[in-house]
Design a protein around this motif. Sequence first.
Motif, PDB file in Angstrom:
ATOM      1  N   SER A  41      50.975  58.406  34.994  1.00  0.00           N
ATOM      2  CA  SER A  41      51.549  58.249  33.660  1.00  0.00           C
ATOM      3  C   SER A  41      51.954  56.795  33.437  1.00  0.00           C
ATOM      4  O   SER A  41      52.579  56.186  34.307  1.00  0.00           O
ATOM      5  N   PRO A  42      51.623  56.241  32.265  1.00  0.00           N
ATOM      6  CA  PRO A  42      52.061  54.874  31.964  1.00  0.00           C
ATOM      7  C   PRO A  42      53.582  54.726  31.935  1.00  0.00           C
ATOM      8  O   PRO A  42      54.099  53.624  32.069  1.00  0.00           O
ATOM      9  N   SER A  43      54.301  55.829  31.785  1.00  0.00           N
ATOM     10  CA  SER A  43      55.765  55.743  31.822  1.00  0.00           C
ATOM     11  C   SER A  43      56.291  55.647  33.254  1.00  0.00           C
ATOM     12  O   SER A  43      57.445  55.300  33.464  1.00  0.00           O
ATOM     13  N   ILE A  44      55.438  55.930  34.223  1.00  0.00           N
ATOM     14  CA  ILE A  44      55.805  55.843  35.633  1.00  0.00           C
ATOM     15  C   ILE A  44      55.230  54.571  36.264  1.00  0.00           C
ATOM     16  O   ILE A  44      55.921  53.852  36.973  1.00  0.00           O
ATOM     17  N   PRO A  46      53.282  51.153  35.145  1.00  0.00           N
ATOM     18  CA  PRO A  46      52.911  50.386  33.948  1.00  0.00           C
ATOM     19  C   PRO A  46      51.453  49.918  33.979  1.00  0.00           C
ATOM     20  O   PRO A  46      50.849  49.790  35.043  1.00  0.00           O
ATOM     21  N   ALA A  47      50.925  49.679  32.766  1.00  0.00           N
ATOM     22  CA  ALA A  47      49.598  49.068  32.642  1.00  0.00           C
ATOM     23  C   ALA A  47      49.689  47.672  33.254  1.00  0.00           C
ATOM     24  O   ALA A  47      50.754  47.074  33.244  1.00  0.00           O
ATOM     25  N   PRO A  48      48.666  47.150  33.788  1.00  0.00           N
ATOM     26  CA  PRO A  48      47.283  47.631  33.786  1.00  0.00           C
ATOM     27  C   PRO A  48      46.942  48.546  34.959  1.00  0.00           C
ATOM     28  O   PRO A  48      45.787  48.889  35.152  1.00  0.00           O
ATOM     29  N   TRP A  49      47.921  49.001  35.724  1.00  0.00           N
ATOM     30  CA  TRP A  49      47.637  49.827  36.902  1.00  0.00           C
ATOM     31  C   TRP A  49      47.558  51.312  36.580  1.00  0.00           C
ATOM     32  O   TRP A  49      47.183  52.111  37.426  1.00  0.00           O
ATOM     33  N   SER A  50      47.911  51.678  35.340  1.00  0.00           N
ATOM     34  CA  SER A  50      47.687  53.042  34.878  1.00  0.00           C
ATOM     35  C   SER A  50      46.712  52.969  33.709  1.00  0.00           C
ATOM     36  O   SER A  50      46.479  51.905  33.146  1.00  0.00           O
ATOM     37  N   VAL A  51      46.164  54.123  33.350  1.00  0.00           N
ATOM     38  CA  VAL A  51      45.192  54.198  32.256  1.00  0.00           C
ATOM     39  C   VAL A  51      45.783  55.117  31.188  1.00  0.00           C
ATOM     40  O   VAL A  51      45.798  56.344  31.351  1.00  0.00           O
ATOM     41  N   ALA A  52      46.273  54.519  30.104  1.00  0.00           N
ATOM     42  CA  ALA A  52      46.956  55.297  29.061  1.00  0.00           C
ATOM     43  C   ALA A  52      46.052  56.342  28.412  1.00  0.00           C
ATOM     44  O   ALA A  52      46.520  57.409  28.006  1.00  0.00           O
ATOM     45  N   ALA A  53      44.756  56.076  28.319  1.00  0.00           N
ATOM     46  CA  ALA A  53      43.830  57.004  27.670  1.00  0.00           C
ATOM     47  C   ALA A  53      43.478  58.203  28.549  1.00  0.00           C
ATOM     48  O   ALA A  53      42.872  59.159  28.075  1.00  0.00           O
ATOM     49  N   ALA A  54      43.851  58.176  29.810  1.00  0.00           N
ATOM     50  CA  ALA A  54      43.531  59.268  30.730  1.00  0.00           C
ATOM     51  C   ALA A  54      44.647  60.312  30.723  1.00  0.00           C
ATOM     52  O   ALA A  54      45.755  60.064  30.249  1.00  0.00           O
ATOM     53  N   VAL A  55      44.347  61.467  31.266  1.00  0.00           N
ATOM     54  CA  VAL A  55      45.332  62.549  31.399  1.00  0.00           C
ATOM     55  C   VAL A  55      46.126  62.301  32.674  1.00  0.00           C
ATOM     56  O   VAL A  55      45.555  62.025  33.728  1.00  0.00           O
ATOM     57  N   ASP A  56      47.457  62.391  32.565  1.00  0.00           N
ATOM     58  CA  ASP A  56      48.251  62.243  33.778  1.00  0.00           C
ATOM     59  C   ASP A  56      48.683  63.625  34.281  1.00  0.00           C
ATOM     60  O   ASP A  56      48.630  64.605  33.535  1.00  0.00           O
ATOM     61  N   PRO A  57      49.071  63.732  35.550  1.00  0.00           N
ATOM     62  CA  PRO A  57      49.416  65.042  36.117  1.00  0.00           C
ATOM     63  C   PRO A  57      50.530  65.751  35.357  1.00  0.00           C
ATOM     64  O   PRO A  57      50.523  66.985  35.248  1.00  0.00           O
ATOM     65  N   GLU A  58      51.461  64.993  34.820  1.00  0.00           N
ATOM     66  CA  GLU A  58      52.575  65.607  34.086  1.00  0.00           C
ATOM     67  C   GLU A  58      52.079  66.252  32.793  1.00  0.00           C
ATOM     68  O   GLU A  58      52.461  67.381  32.455  1.00  0.00           O
ATOM     69  N   GLU A  59      51.210  65.540  32.065  1.00  0.00           N
ATOM     70  CA  GLU A  59      50.609  66.114  30.849  1.00  0.00           C
ATOM     71  C   GLU A  59      49.781  67.352  31.196  1.00  0.00           C
ATOM     72  O   GLU A  59      49.800  68.347  30.466  1.00  0.00           O
ATOM     73  N   ALA A  60      49.059  67.274  32.294  1.00  0.00           N
ATOM     74  CA  ALA A  60      48.212  68.396  32.703  1.00  0.00           C
ATOM     75  C   ALA A  60      49.047  69.631  33.027  1.00  0.00           C
ATOM     76  O   ALA A  60      48.650  70.754  32.707  1.00  0.00           O
ATOM     77  N   LEU A  61      50.211  69.436  33.623  1.00  0.00           N
ATOM     78  CA  LEU A  61      51.082  70.568  33.926  1.00  0.00           C
ATOM     79  C   LEU A  61      51.577  71.227  32.642  1.00  0.00           C
ATOM     80  O   LEU A  61      51.554  72.461  32.512  1.00  0.00           O
TER      81      LEU A  61
END
Length: 153
Positions: A41-44, A46-61
């Motif tokens: 998650s970009p909230s965990i 930060p970019a550029p090491w996360s991908v905001a357009a991707a699904v994160d595990p928290e959203e998937a749950l």
Amino acid sequence: MHRYSARTAWSRNGATFSDNRYSRGHEWSFDGGVTVPASASPSIVPAPWSVAAAVDPEEALVASASSCHMLWFLSLAAKRGFVVDSYVDDAFGVMEKNADGKLAFSRITLQPNVSFGGAAQPTEDEIAFLHHDAHAECFIANSLKCDIVVEAE
């Protein structure tokens, strides 16, 4: 017993690893052939090491809990003779520190808005019972420790 599988694949792609500056972007692949871009998650992270357009595990749950509830609701409604025309849920999850000081989901709130067609229209009480029974049957809800609240419209 039912077995479900998913493949999670990540590659360093030449990035330096030990400095913690590597992409968290990865892929989830499922047995039906679907591949989904995933990331921290970009909230965990930060970019550029996360991908905001991707699904994160928290959203998937959150999506899993919402989807499971919806599938049970649709099944139970059909068995009771109600015709569901549409079902939209703007679900969200809240993470906060638990008793051990660890970040964890404390609550997932489902906000389903269901439209019915056909001659047999359920009463508000019947809709509430459908949600209650769907929650009781949902495999995901039965597996989680956090509260799952249904706020049906």
